[in-house]
Design a protein around this motif. Structure first.
Motif, short mmCIF file in Angstrom:
data_model
loop_
_atom_site.label_atom_id
_atom_site.label_comp_id
_atom_site.label_asym_id
_atom_site.label_seq_id
_atom_site.Cartn_x
_atom_site.Cartn_y
_atom_site.Cartn_z
N MET A 137 0.82 -1.19 0.00
CA MET A 137 0.00 0.00 0.00
C MET A 137 0.86 1.25 0.00
N ASN A 138 0.54 2.19 -0.92
CA ASN A 138 1.23 3.47 -0.97
C ASN A 138 0.25 4.56 -0.58
N ASN A 139 0.45 5.17 0.56
CA ASN A 139 -0.50 6.13 1.10
C ASN A 139 -0.36 7.50 0.47
N GLY A 140 0.76 7.77 -0.21
CA GLY A 140 1.06 9.10 -0.72
C GLY A 140 -0.02 9.73 -1.56
N PRO A 141 -0.45 9.08 -2.67
CA PRO A 141 -1.44 9.70 -3.57
C PRO A 141 -2.77 10.00 -2.89
N TYR A 142 -3.04 9.33 -1.79
CA TYR A 142 -4.34 9.47 -1.14
C TYR A 142 -4.31 10.41 0.07
N ALA A 143 -3.11 10.74 0.52
CA ALA A 143 -2.98 11.49 1.77
C ALA A 143 -3.71 12.83 1.74
N LYS A 163 2.10 -12.79 11.38
CA LYS A 163 3.24 -12.65 10.47
C LYS A 163 3.15 -11.40 9.60
N VAL A 164 2.05 -10.66 9.71
CA VAL A 164 1.86 -9.47 8.88
C VAL A 164 2.10 -8.22 9.71
N GLU A 165 3.05 -7.40 9.31
CA GLU A 165 3.35 -6.17 10.04
C GLU A 165 2.23 -5.17 9.87
N VAL A 166 1.90 -4.50 10.95
CA VAL A 166 0.72 -3.63 10.96
C VAL A 166 0.86 -2.44 10.02
N GLN A 167 2.08 -1.94 9.81
CA GLN A 167 2.22 -0.76 8.95
C GLN A 167 1.89 -1.06 7.49
N THR A 168 1.85 -2.36 7.11
CA THR A 168 1.46 -2.73 5.76
C THR A 168 0.06 -2.21 5.44
N TYR A 169 -0.76 -2.15 6.48
CA TYR A 169 -2.14 -1.70 6.30
C TYR A 169 -2.36 -0.37 7.01
N GLU A 170 -1.36 0.48 6.99
CA GLU A 170 -1.45 1.76 7.68
C GLU A 170 -2.60 2.62 7.16
N ALA A 171 -2.97 2.43 5.91
CA ALA A 171 -4.05 3.24 5.35
C ALA A 171 -5.40 2.93 5.99
N VAL A 172 -5.60 1.67 6.34
CA VAL A 172 -6.90 1.25 6.82
C VAL A 172 -6.96 1.10 8.34
N VAL A 173 -5.81 1.21 9.01
CA VAL A 173 -5.79 1.11 10.47
C VAL A 173 -5.29 2.42 11.06
N ASN A 174 -5.76 2.72 12.24
CA ASN A 174 -5.30 3.91 12.95
C ASN A 174 -4.16 3.52 13.88
N LEU A 175 -2.96 3.91 13.53
CA LEU A 175 -1.79 3.53 14.32
C LEU A 175 -1.47 4.61 15.34
N ASP A 189 2.88 4.29 19.57
CA ASP A 189 3.61 3.13 20.07
C ASP A 189 3.26 1.83 19.36
N SER A 190 2.36 1.89 18.38
CA SER A 190 1.83 0.66 17.80
C SER A 190 2.90 -0.26 17.21
N ARG A 191 3.81 0.32 16.43
CA ARG A 191 4.80 -0.52 15.75
C ARG A 191 5.70 -1.25 16.74
N GLU A 192 6.02 -0.58 17.84
CA GLU A 192 6.94 -1.17 18.81
C GLU A 192 6.26 -2.20 19.70
N PHE A 193 5.10 -1.85 20.23
CA PHE A 193 4.46 -2.72 21.23
C PHE A 193 3.44 -3.68 20.63
N PHE A 247 -2.44 -9.08 13.94
CA PHE A 247 -3.19 -9.78 14.98
C PHE A 247 -3.33 -8.90 16.21
N ASP A 248 -2.24 -8.22 16.60
CA ASP A 248 -2.28 -7.34 17.77
C ASP A 248 -3.32 -6.23 17.55
N PHE A 249 -3.26 -5.63 16.37
CA PHE A 249 -4.18 -4.54 16.06
C PHE A 249 -5.63 -5.00 16.13
N LEU A 250 -5.92 -6.14 15.51
CA LEU A 250 -7.29 -6.63 15.47
C LEU A 250 -7.76 -7.10 16.84
#
Length: 358
Positions: free
Chosen positions: A20-26, A167-179, A182-186, A191-194
């Motif tokens: 996902m590339n968030n740039g064009p949509y930001a 196995k899926v890093e949360v920032q991969t879906y940064e567009a659809v999740v509110n991070l 501290d989200s990336r570290e903790f 799975f953690d996000f959901l």
């Protein structure tokens, strides 16, 4: 037409997955945010339409999901005749994708939207006679238990692919999740996000059930809920469909066991403290068991900088009678033995971890 094209695009996501590339949509999402701040859902909806069309054209699944969720939110707010369309659209998306992350996110969003719909119209819904073992085709005829059953079903379904979601890093879906910061570290995985979302959603179910009564019915000792993470995850908690308020603890178990297995000690402590705060509703049991549980937690992690988090939760207990504490306004508070004990604890903590950032 957009939804039809969207379903076709999602059907090819497993074979043609793109980062996902968030740039064009930001900039467009920034405009949406501004419209929401001005309480202009119709204007925001028009911008989201543009985003959705671009996302379909770019085959950008995270942006598609985010845009569709926002459209559903606006439909619920401004179009009473069209406020159930989002549920149909999301369920069609769910059928069309084999991607476990997309399935998890859509299930999570469905759980939230079902609860949002119920809360919006809770008064007329609560006037209806409860329906058991029957769900009307028309959602506008549902009773409270129909909505709550759907919330629980989708919240739990969002976590069903636990191993793959870890196995899926949360920032991969940064567009659809509110991070959060501290989200990336903790909480680094989807799975953690959901799981955290499931906790928030399930806690938002304003059930008439008394937690103490539900625990007694399920044969769960209140004291056991204050046990260490090692012991808590081993508890037998199998809530049935009528014990809505026990599903929260089942999700806590899943999340804690996952974090433990990945050696994310600080994350374990943060989730334990969150659970401790949730247990405040037990009233007298909380006053009886929480302080000792926090002390035991501090003893286990006192050599780690994140023990500061535990100390922060312990402080209020020094103003309660349960631990022979003091009241700030009482005479002679400076000479109270608990005042000195608390002072020493704070001094030791500051000296040990002067640069703790959180």
């Amino acid at each position: 037409l957009i939804i039809f094209t969207l379903l076709i695009a999602l059907a090819h996501q497993a074979q043609n997955k793109q980062t996902m590339n968030n740039g064009p949509y930001a900039s467009l999402w920034k405009q949406v945010e501004e419209m929401e701040k001005k309480s202009l859902p119709k204007s925001a909806s028009k911008i989201v339409d543009t985003i959705l069309k671009q996302a379909v054209g770019n085959n950008n699944s995270p942006q598609m999901i985010k845009a569709l969720i926002h459209q559903g939110k606006y439909d619920l707010a401004i179009d009473s005749e069209n406020d159930t369309l989002i549920f149909y659209n999301l369920k069609e998306m769910l059928k069309s994708t084999d991607d476990v992350v997309e399935q998890g996110v859509i299930n999570s969003m469905l759980a939230e939207l079902y609860l949002q719909y119920y809360n919006k119209d809770s008064w007329p819904i609560n006037q209806r006679t409860q329906l058991s073992d029957f769900v009307p085709t028309d959602m506008k005829e549902w009773t409270k238990n129909n909505f709550y059953d759907k919330v629980m079903m989708h919240a739990n379904a969002s976590l069903s692919a636990k191993g793959k979601l870890e196995k899926v890093e949360v920032q991969t879906y940064e567009a659809v999740v509110n991070l959060y910061e501290d989200s990336r570290e903790f909480y680094p995985t989807m799975f953690d996000f959901l799981a955290l979302r499931a906790l928030d959603i399930l806690k938002g179910m304003d059930s008439d059930q008394d937690l103490s009564r539900s625990l007694t019915k399920a044969g769960i000792d209140k004291k056991s809920l204050f046990a260490s993470a090692d012991e808590f995850v081993q508890l037998s908690i199998e809530p049935d469909s009528t014990n809505y308020n026990l599903h929260v603890f089942a999700v806590y178990q899943k999340l804690l066991s996952s974090l433990q297995r990945r050696n994310l000690d600080k994350s374990v402590v943060l989730v334990e403290l969150d659970k401790m705060n949730y247990l405040r509703q037990l009233g007298s049991a909380y006053k009886l068991y929480a302080f000792d549980a926090l002390q035991a937690m501090l003893d286990e992690w006192k050599d780690k900088d994140f023990s500061v988090e535990i100390v922060n939760e312990i402080i209020p207990f020094y103003e309660t009678q349960e631990v022979g504490g003091f009241r700030r306004e009482q005479e002679g508070v400076r000479n109270h033995p608990k005042t000195k004990e608390l002072y020493n604890l704070l001094q030791e903590t500051i000296a040990a971890f002067p640069n703790y950032e959180r």
